[in-house]
Design an enzyme around this catalytic site. Structure first.
Site, PDB file in Angstrom:
ATOM      1  N   VAL A  23      40.627  41.400  32.357  1.00 36.79           N
ATOM      2  CA  VAL A  23      40.223  40.153  33.358  1.00 36.79           C
ATOM      3  C   VAL A  23      39.640  39.122  32.505  1.00 36.79           C
ATOM      4  O   VAL A  23      39.926  38.030  32.307  1.00 36.79           O
ATOM      5  CB  VAL A  23      39.740  40.686  34.666  1.00 36.79           C
ATOM      6  CG1 VAL A  23      39.582  39.155  35.614  1.00 36.79           C
ATOM      7  CG2 VAL A  23      40.679  41.635  35.369  1.00 36.79           C
ATOM      8  N   ARG A  54      29.177  44.935  27.039  1.00 39.87           N
ATOM      9  CA  ARG A  54      28.321  46.002  26.594  1.00 39.87           C
ATOM     10  C   ARG A  54      28.147  46.208  25.074  1.00 39.87           C
ATOM     11  O   ARG A  54      27.374  46.674  24.820  1.00 39.87           O
ATOM     12  CB  ARG A  54      29.003  47.321  27.164  1.00 39.87           C
ATOM     13  CG  ARG A  54      28.602  47.676  28.561  1.00 39.87           C
ATOM     14  CD  ARG A  54      29.235  49.153  29.058  1.00 39.87           C
ATOM     15  NE  ARG A  54      30.998  49.004  28.713  1.00 39.87           N
ATOM     16  CZ  ARG A  54      31.517  49.495  29.557  1.00 39.87           C
ATOM     17  NH1 ARG A  54      31.369  50.342  30.591  1.00 39.87           N
ATOM     18  NH2 ARG A  54      32.896  49.483  29.228  1.00 39.87           N
ATOM     19  N   LYS A 112      35.383  44.266  43.303  1.00 40.03           N
ATOM     20  CA  LYS A 112      35.335  44.639  44.844  1.00 40.03           C
ATOM     21  C   LYS A 112      34.435  45.591  44.897  1.00 40.03           C
ATOM     22  O   LYS A 112      33.918  45.497  46.039  1.00 40.03           O
ATOM     23  CB  LYS A 112      37.011  44.824  45.270  1.00 40.03           C
ATOM     24  CG  LYS A 112      37.463  46.234  44.298  1.00 40.03           C
ATOM     25  CD  LYS A 112      38.465  46.459  43.793  1.00 40.03           C
ATOM     26  CE  LYS A 112      38.650  45.529  42.602  1.00 40.03           C
ATOM     27  NZ  LYS A 112      39.865  45.518  41.649  1.00 40.03           N
ATOM     28  N   GLU A 135      38.186  35.514  44.900  1.00 40.42           N
ATOM     29  CA  GLU A 135      39.339  35.682  45.332  1.00 40.42           C
ATOM     30  C   GLU A 135      40.193  36.859  44.456  1.00 40.42           C
ATOM     31  O   GLU A 135      41.010  37.351  44.675  1.00 40.42           O
ATOM     32  CB  GLU A 135      40.194  34.350  45.068  1.00 40.42           C
ATOM     33  CG  GLU A 135      41.569  34.334  45.385  1.00 40.42           C
ATOM     34  CD  GLU A 135      41.889  34.465  46.685  1.00 40.42           C
ATOM     35  OE1 GLU A 135      42.274  35.303  47.333  1.00 40.42           O
ATOM     36  OE2 GLU A 135      41.673  33.257  47.474  1.00 40.42           O
ATOM     37  N   GLY A 192      49.606  50.907  32.010  1.00 36.12           N
ATOM     38  CA  GLY A 192      48.000  50.156  32.102  1.00 36.12           C
ATOM     39  C   GLY A 192      47.705  49.751  33.555  1.00 36.12           C
ATOM     40  O   GLY A 192      46.698  49.047  33.663  1.00 36.12           O
ATOM     41  N   GLU A 195      43.373  53.632  35.575  1.00 39.42           N
ATOM     42  CA  GLU A 195      42.182  53.483  34.529  1.00 39.42           C
ATOM     43  C   GLU A 195      42.485  54.902  33.959  1.00 39.42           C
ATOM     44  O   GLU A 195      42.835  55.679  34.500  1.00 39.42           O
ATOM     45  CB  GLU A 195      40.904  53.317  35.481  1.00 39.42           C
ATOM     46  CG  GLU A 195      40.818  52.327  36.258  1.00 39.42           C
ATOM     47  CD  GLU A 195      40.717  50.959  35.600  1.00 39.42           C
ATOM     48  OE1 GLU A 195      39.915  51.185  34.610  1.00 39.42           O
ATOM     49  OE2 GLU A 195      41.126  49.982  35.909  1.00 39.42           O
ATOM     50  N   ASP A 206      39.203  52.190  46.339  1.00 37.15           N
ATOM     51  CA  ASP A 206      39.561  50.614  45.561  1.00 37.15           C
ATOM     52  C   ASP A 206      40.044  49.969  46.911  1.00 37.15           C
ATOM     53  O   ASP A 206      39.592  48.843  47.075  1.00 37.15           O
ATOM     54  CB  ASP A 206      40.548  51.070  44.515  1.00 37.15           C
ATOM     55  CG  ASP A 206      41.154  49.632  44.066  1.00 37.15           C
ATOM     56  OD1 ASP A 206      40.466  48.869  43.244  1.00 37.15           O
ATOM     57  OD2 ASP A 206      42.096  48.883  44.618  1.00 37.15           O
ATOM     58  N   LYS A 210      38.589  46.608  48.897  1.00 36.60           N
ATOM     59  CA  LYS A 210      39.364  45.223  49.274  1.00 36.60           C
ATOM     60  C   LYS A 210      39.484  45.110  50.634  1.00 36.60           C
ATOM     61  O   LYS A 210      38.998  43.902  51.229  1.00 36.60           O
ATOM     62  CB  LYS A 210      40.642  45.048  48.605  1.00 36.60           C
ATOM     63  CG  LYS A 210      40.689  45.339  46.964  1.00 36.60           C
ATOM     64  CD  LYS A 210      41.897  45.718  46.547  1.00 36.60           C
ATOM     65  CE  LYS A 210      41.966  45.876  44.996  1.00 36.60           C
ATOM     66  NZ  LYS A 210      43.190  46.553  44.415  1.00 36.60           N
ATOM     67  N   GLY A 306      46.407  42.883  37.117  1.00 38.59           N
ATOM     68  CA  GLY A 306      46.869  42.266  35.784  1.00 38.59           C
ATOM     69  C   GLY A 306      45.913  41.077  35.469  1.00 38.59           C
ATOM     70  O   GLY A 306      45.218  40.313  36.249  1.00 38.59           O
TER      71      GLY A 306
END
Ligand SMILES: NC(=O)c1ccc[n+]([C@@H]2O[C@H](COP(=O)([O-])OP(=O)(O)OC[C@H]3O[C@@H](n4cnc5c(N)ncnc54)[C@H](OP(=O)(O)O)[C@@H]3O)[C@@H](O)[C@H]2O)c1
Length: 335
Positions: A23, A54, A112, A135, A192, A195, A206, A210, A306
């Site tokens: 991202v 990192r 999130k 967003e 992809g 994870e 997850d 959200k 994505g």
């Protein structure tokens, strides 16, 4: 703000980026590519000036001319940074976001899990704090956060339902085509979507994070991740998918919130009839359906994950934050 507004050149807002992965890197290149267009729209220049990751050495070549280091807390506290964009996935990121806002900077986050676990940030979202934007944290490019925060702000929301997790939708779509669970999960990883450790997707955490953010905005009070009763999917879902399919139905991991003698919340796999708008969610597509007093049923549909899709949401948040920081330059309108 970083540079003086007395010169003829447009002033500069400085962006600090935490995280340069899927991202963050997409955001950095989108910001660079659209710099001139955004400057024209805003009347200020928005420049990426530093990044925290990192492992700085792995990122310096991709971020020429930008200070790259490994101290996210220092970036958040740095008074030369006007807008902190956080795309690290670090569960401790809430502290950085709060620090930035506390000193008057704007915070834009795609994280999130960090937001949905932090009551002060959720309180700030419920109050529509002008310096906190997220967003990109919910449903990728779908503009559902802003819709609840602004467009539907005068409304009474009755219920909200969503298919918000791309990994589980991708797996369920593959199971419908006859894949075994392990193969569907492997395909999600290969594509992809999942994870290396897909536990948070499969457990429903997850989607619950959200939902907590969306419910906080819709009902204007902090709803945390811990408030959401959650059940995810595992290999046992294969039989449910087959039986549902035989009856023309689909299984999706559904996140829902509704008013019924208080706010009710739930994430769980559900059998959906073919006509249900949520049944249109396939692969990485997210769907959100909201029912409110005046607007009636509304549905959002589109790419929920994505890098590029989420970068679109982050860019929109950066522009909103920039306007909040510099004030509007709308000029006068002839009567
Ligand atoms: N991927 C998506 O489609 C998507 C969509 C919407 C929202 N999101 C959210 O966006 C966030 C980032 O996701 P991603 O997929 O881009 O993750 P990613 O590819 O794993 O990238 C994470 C980045 O953050 C850096 N980072 C991690 N912990 C850090 C720390 N403590 N201090 C400084 N930098 C740190 C990493 O540095 P190194 O590279 O040096 O390890 C890496 O550059 C997550 O919260 C995720 O939930 C992702």
């Amino acid at each position: 703000m970083g540079e003086t507004t007395h010169s003829m050149a447009p002033p500069v807002l400085r962006v600090g980026l935490i995280g340069n992965g899927t991202v963050g890197a997409a955001f950095a290149s989108a910001l660079e590519a659209s710099h001139d267009r955004l400057s024209q729209r805003l009347g200020v220049r928005v420049r990426l000036t530093q990044a925290a990751v990192r492992t700085p050495d792995r990122h310096r070549d991709a971020l020429p001319g930008i200070r790259v280091h490994d101290d996210a807390a220092a970036l958040a506290a740095d008074t030369s940074v006007d807008i902190v964009v956080e795309a690290s996935g670090d569960p401790g990121a809430a502290g950085w976001l709060r620090r930035a806002i506390a000193r008057g900077a704007a915070a834009v986050s795609a994280n999130k899990l960090a937001i949905a676990s932090d009551r002060p940030l959720l309180d700030a979202l419920a109050r529509r704090h002008p310096l906190l934007h997220c967003e990109g944290a919910v449903a990728g490019a779908l503009p559902i956060v802003r819709a609840l925060r602004d467009s539907l702000d005068g409304e009474e929301i009755h219920d909200l339902r969503g298919v918000l997790n791309g990994t589980t939708t991708y797996i369920l779509t593959r199971l419908e085509r006859g894949d075994r669970f392990a193969d569907a999960l492997a395909a999600a990883r290969e594509a992809g979507f999942a994870e290396g450790d897909p536990a948070s997707d499969l457990s429903g955490q997850d989607a619950a994070a959200k939902l907590a953010i969306l419910a906080t905005l819709a009902w204007r009070r902090a709803v945390t991740l811990a408030d959401v009763p959650t059940r995810g999917i595992d290999a046992h879902i294969v039989d449910v998918v087959r039986v549902a399919g035989a009856h023309g139905c689909r299984v999706r991991l559904v996140a829902e919130a509704w008013e019924d003698d208080g706010l009710q919340l739930r994430v769980e796999p559900k059998i959906l009839e073919a006509g249900d708008p949520l049944a249109r969610a396939e692969e990485v597509i997210n769907v959100v359906a909201v029912q409110s007093a005046l607007a009636g049923p509304l549905t959002w549909y589109g790419a929920g994950a994505g890098g590029r899709h989420t970068a679109s949401a982050l860019l929109g948040d950066v522009l909103t934050a920039a306007r909040a920081l510099v004030g509007t330059h709308t000029g006068r309108i002839a009567a």
